[in-house]
Write a protein that holds these residues in place. Structure first.
Motif, short mmCIF file in Angstrom:
data_model
loop_
_atom_site.label_atom_id
_atom_site.label_comp_id
_atom_site.label_asym_id
_atom_site.label_seq_id
_atom_site.Cartn_x
_atom_site.Cartn_y
_atom_site.Cartn_z
N LEU A 95 0.88 -1.17 0.00
CA LEU A 95 0.00 0.00 0.00
C LEU A 95 0.91 1.22 0.00
CD1 LEU A 95 -2.76 1.39 0.26
CD2 LEU A 95 -2.58 1.12 2.74
N ALA A 96 1.06 1.86 -1.15
CA ALA A 96 1.96 3.00 -1.32
C ALA A 96 1.17 4.30 -1.21
CB ALA A 96 2.67 2.93 -2.67
N ILE A 97 1.61 5.19 -0.31
CA ILE A 97 0.89 6.44 -0.05
C ILE A 97 1.70 7.64 -0.51
CG2 ILE A 97 -0.22 7.85 1.72
CD1 ILE A 97 -0.39 5.32 3.46
N SER A 98 1.09 8.47 -1.33
CA SER A 98 1.71 9.73 -1.76
C SER A 98 0.60 10.64 -2.24
CB SER A 98 2.72 9.49 -2.89
OG SER A 98 3.14 10.71 -3.47
N ASN A 99 0.48 11.81 -1.64
CA ASN A 99 -0.59 12.72 -2.04
C ASN A 99 -0.50 13.06 -3.53
OD1 ASN A 99 -2.90 14.37 -1.44
ND2 ASN A 99 -1.57 16.16 -1.57
N SER A 100 0.70 13.36 -3.98
CA SER A 100 0.89 13.72 -5.40
C SER A 100 0.94 12.49 -6.30
CB SER A 100 2.19 14.50 -5.57
OG SER A 100 3.32 13.67 -5.29
N GLY A 101 1.34 11.37 -5.73
CA GLY A 101 1.51 10.17 -6.54
C GLY A 101 2.82 10.16 -7.30
N GLU A 102 3.71 11.06 -6.93
CA GLU A 102 4.98 11.20 -7.65
C GLU A 102 6.19 11.13 -6.71
OE1 GLU A 102 5.01 11.08 -10.80
OE2 GLU A 102 2.93 11.55 -11.29
#
Length: 322
Positions: A95-102
């Motif tokens: 489960l990878a979390i990143s607001n920007s997705g970058e």
């Protein structure tokens, strides 16, 4: 700033974040359902990743998943690039979390994750981001705006991420039929675990430590037993061993006003009949509740209609039930 402006600013933050959470309901959709099904079908653990503030939130999400029946742990992307990626195995779900997705630290790892056939779920605010496109499923956490007045500090977005993680964990918990007993087994060291796991039989006094005298014994004999066993009471039994009463410190205080001969009076003549008893297999917390309701400090413990033990409020205090 005036006191009023402090209050106004605080309320504004809450309103913005409440609105952000309200917006999340639209993202509890087919992607959310599919993410739950993927995790339920997985043979391994949920491995949560995130950088910066997303990492802090990811740590909490992993902890919530683990404590509610979904084995999970957090891996820092920076450490993963230097060996910790070996902690992730086939059958796990990332489960990878990143607001920007970058987040570059996570994107660097994804080719290896994909090559090893590990399921990837992303949690981003941009379904068109690199991370979302590489994932099997993206859980959208987009918010209208940050609560930070300059729009830079992660505030509403991290709140939304945490809430989406809670929604995921609790939904999986319900789907698995995770119970109060299951929860207690994963929290044995805390006060909650002790209340949910400790039984009367775990804390009661038994054998030679159980205060007990015959009804035909004298009050003096009973007082010696109370003093020796240190529970502030003694059970009274008949010649067949059947319980017929109790004598406590409180009974002694009342008895002294009657000026009886402690050496000649039988304890059976002055004991309290119908003592409050509890089953040995009940939770210790139920014993505490019973003592509080009856306004007493001790209980006799029974199993199959036989006296097997005794305990007092101090025993529950020592066990951490109180």
């Amino acid at each position: 700033m005036t006191a009023f402006s402090f209050r106004k600013a605080g309320v504004t933050v809450l309103k913005i974040e409440l609105n952000a959470i309200a917006q999340l309901t639209q993202y509890i959709n087919d992607d959310f359902v599919n993410a739950c099904q993927l995790i339920l079908a997985a043979s391994g653990k949920v491995v949560v990743m995130g950088m910066g503030k997303s990492g802090h939130i990811g740590n909490k999400i992993a902890a919530t998943l683990a404590s509610t029946g979904t084995p999970s742990f957090f891996v820092h992307p920076g450490e993963a690039s230097h060996g910790d990626l070996g902690m992730i195995e086939k059958g796990d779900v990332v489960l990878a979390i990143s607001n920007s997705g970058e987040a570059s630290e996570i994107l660097t790892l994804l080719p290896v994750v994909k090559r090893r056939g590990i399921t990837l779920i992303s949690m981003t605010s941009n379904p068109a981001s690199t991370m979302a496109r590489l994932a099997q499923i993206n859980l959208c956490i987009k918010v209208p705006k940050e609560a930070c007045p300059i729009g830079l500090a992660p505030t509403s977005s991290t709140t939304a991420t945490l809430v989406m993680g809670d929604a995921l964990a609790v939904t999986l918990m319900q789907a698995k039929g995770f119970t109060v007993d299951d929860f207690a087994l994963s929290h044995p060291g805390g006060a909650l675990g002790r209340k949910l796991l400790l039984r009367i039989s775990d804390v009661m006094h038994t054998g030679n430590k159980l205060p007990i005298v015959l009804a035909s014994d004298t009050v003096r004999d009973a007082l010696l037993e109370v003093s020796a066993k240190g529970l502030g009471m003694t059970a009274i039994v008949d010649n067949s061993g059947k319980i017929c009463g109790i004598f406590t410190d409180g009974d002694l205080r009342r008895l002294l006003d009657q000026r009886l001969d402690l050496h000649e009076t039988n304890i059976g003549d002055v004991m309290s009949v119908n003592p409050t008893c509890i089953d040995a297999d009940l939770l210790a917390a139920e014993g505490l509740k019973l003592m509080e309701e009856r306004k007493i400090n001790g209980l006799l413990v029974m199993r199959n209609d036989s006296l097997v033990g005794a305990l007092n409020m101090h025993d529950l205090l020592k066990a951490g039930v109180i």
